[in-house]
Design an enzyme around this catalytic site. Structure first.
Site, PDB file in Angstrom:
ATOM      1  N   ARG A 139     -38.545  17.597   6.953  1.00  0.00           N
ATOM      2  CA  ARG A 139     -39.650  17.822   7.887  1.00  0.00           C
ATOM      3  C   ARG A 139     -39.406  17.090   9.202  1.00  0.00           C
ATOM      4  NH1 ARG A 139     -45.643  15.880   6.332  1.00  0.00           N
ATOM      5  NH2 ARG A 139     -44.628  13.862   6.610  1.00  0.00           N
ATOM      6  N   LYS A 154     -44.638  16.523  13.502  1.00  0.00           N
ATOM      7  CA  LYS A 154     -45.119  15.147  13.376  1.00  0.00           C
ATOM      8  C   LYS A 154     -44.613  14.356  14.583  1.00  0.00           C
ATOM      9  CE  LYS A 154     -45.872  11.748   9.682  1.00  0.00           C
ATOM     10  NZ  LYS A 154     -47.311  11.977   9.525  1.00  0.00           N
ATOM     11  N   GLU A 164     -57.635  19.581   8.608  1.00  0.00           N
ATOM     12  CA  GLU A 164     -57.023  18.413   7.974  1.00  0.00           C
ATOM     13  C   GLU A 164     -57.760  17.161   8.391  1.00  0.00           C
ATOM     14  OE1 GLU A 164     -53.014  17.937   9.445  1.00  0.00           O
ATOM     15  OE2 GLU A 164     -53.607  18.455  11.490  1.00  0.00           O
TER      16      GLU A 164
END
Length: 338
Positions: free
Chosen positions: A92, A186, A219
């Protein structure tokens, strides 16, 4: 050597460090007051190695991650001397870097080796391993075009965490959430996340829930969220507009065990409205160090009966067992240096 002082037109005078040794002495003095080092080891590609002296755990001010936010990061858990889901997080990490148009100074295998060696050198058996890829240092411009190289930093954080069994309160955040482009990578631009948590704390809550522009549940500020319906379905919001949490994805892999046992009816990702979500029987945050955090109240409204649910804890037990005794595909034994 006598210290130098520069007047600024007021009574306050700024000290000028006359040498690097004087500055280092000052930094060591600061860290000497800390009983236990929170950061036992750091890696810097700029320095070209692992640093054990916390006074030297610094990054350049002209790194574009610092002044432009041009950087991505990720985290792995250190538990009982094992790194949990390092490869999933690294995958990721590099997907985030590609979206941010940051090239790594090393191939993935080298990044992995550096992180394992760093953890070993730290002697930390329980904590977190956090790492960053940045456009690199070199100037204070907007474009990274003139920078000599990207940079890779990592730090081991000595942290004691355990399975969470107490429920928390949350609110609906009024801070706008990130657009899908930035939410799905991220990156280090976490100001919306910070403001979202501060808003929750101001209202006596633990954290918050983001709702997207279509009215669907998104989220938490740095965690995923999951629900168990009154029909005993485990539902997580779809990952197309939010970060695909490694722990959340692992939960989706493990939860079918509870379906096989007859505890859950099904496991899926789907869009949920606020009304549907608030009518759930159970609700939880899902994140690396939790791994499950029960949510018992949302906007002053109880979730279910307002108590920590049995299925929430069953899912927590599944994940926690995976962290402490899971397969070799999930846990990497750290070769600590004696």
């Amino acid at each position: 050597m006598a210290s130098l002082e520069i007047g600024s037109g007021s009574d306050y005078k700024v000290h000028v460090f006359s040498s690097s040794s004087e500055l280092l002495e000052k930094l060591h003095q600061k860290w000497s007051l800390v009983k236990k080092k929170p950061y036992p080891a750091m890696y810097s590609s700029i320095f070209g190695g692992i640093i054990l002296d916390p006074a030297m755990m610094v990054i350049p001010l002209d790194d574009h991650m610092v002044h432009r936010g041009h950087g991505v990061f990720d985290t792995a858990i250190i538990l009982d001397g094992y790194l949990y889901e390092l490869d999933a997080h690294l995958d990721r990490f590099l997907r985030s870097a590609a979206k941010a148009r940051i090239s790594s100074p090393f191939p993935q295998s080298t990044l992995r080796s550096i992180l394992v060696q760093l953890t070993a050198a730290s002697q930390c058996k329980k904590g977190t391993l956090r790492y960053w890829l940045t456009a690199g240092p070199g100037n204070f411009l907007l474009s990274p075009a003139g920078l000599p190289t990207s940079a890779f930093y990592a730090v081991v954080i000595d942290d004691d965490f355990s399975q969470r069994k107490e429920g928390v309160k949350v609110i609906t955040s009024t801070t706008p959430m990130k657009s899908p482009l930035f939410a799905t990578m991220k990156n280090v631009n976490y100001l919306p996340n910070v403001l979202s948590v501060m808003e929750a704390e101001d209202k006596g809550a633990f954290a918050s829930i983001w709702v997207d522009e279509e009215g669907f549940i998104a989220e938490g500020p740095n965690v995923n969220v999951a629900f168990i319906t009154n029909d005993k379905e485990l539902i997580l919001p779809q990952f197309d507009k939010i970060l695909s949490g490694c722990t959340a994805k692992r939960l989706l892999e493990l939860a079918p065990k509870l379906v096989q046992q007859g505890c859950l009816k099904s496991v899926k990702t789907a869009n949920l409205t606020v009304e549907e979500a608030k009518s759930a029987a159970e609700m939880m945050y899902v994140g690396s160090t939790l791994p499950i955090l029960p949510i018992i109240m949302w906007d002053e409204q109880p979730i279910g009966d307002g108590k920590v649910g049995d299925l929430t804890m069953a899912l927590s037990d599944l994940l926690w067992h995976d962290m402490v005794a899971g397969p070799d595909t999930q846990r990497l034994s750290v070769p600590y240096i004696n």
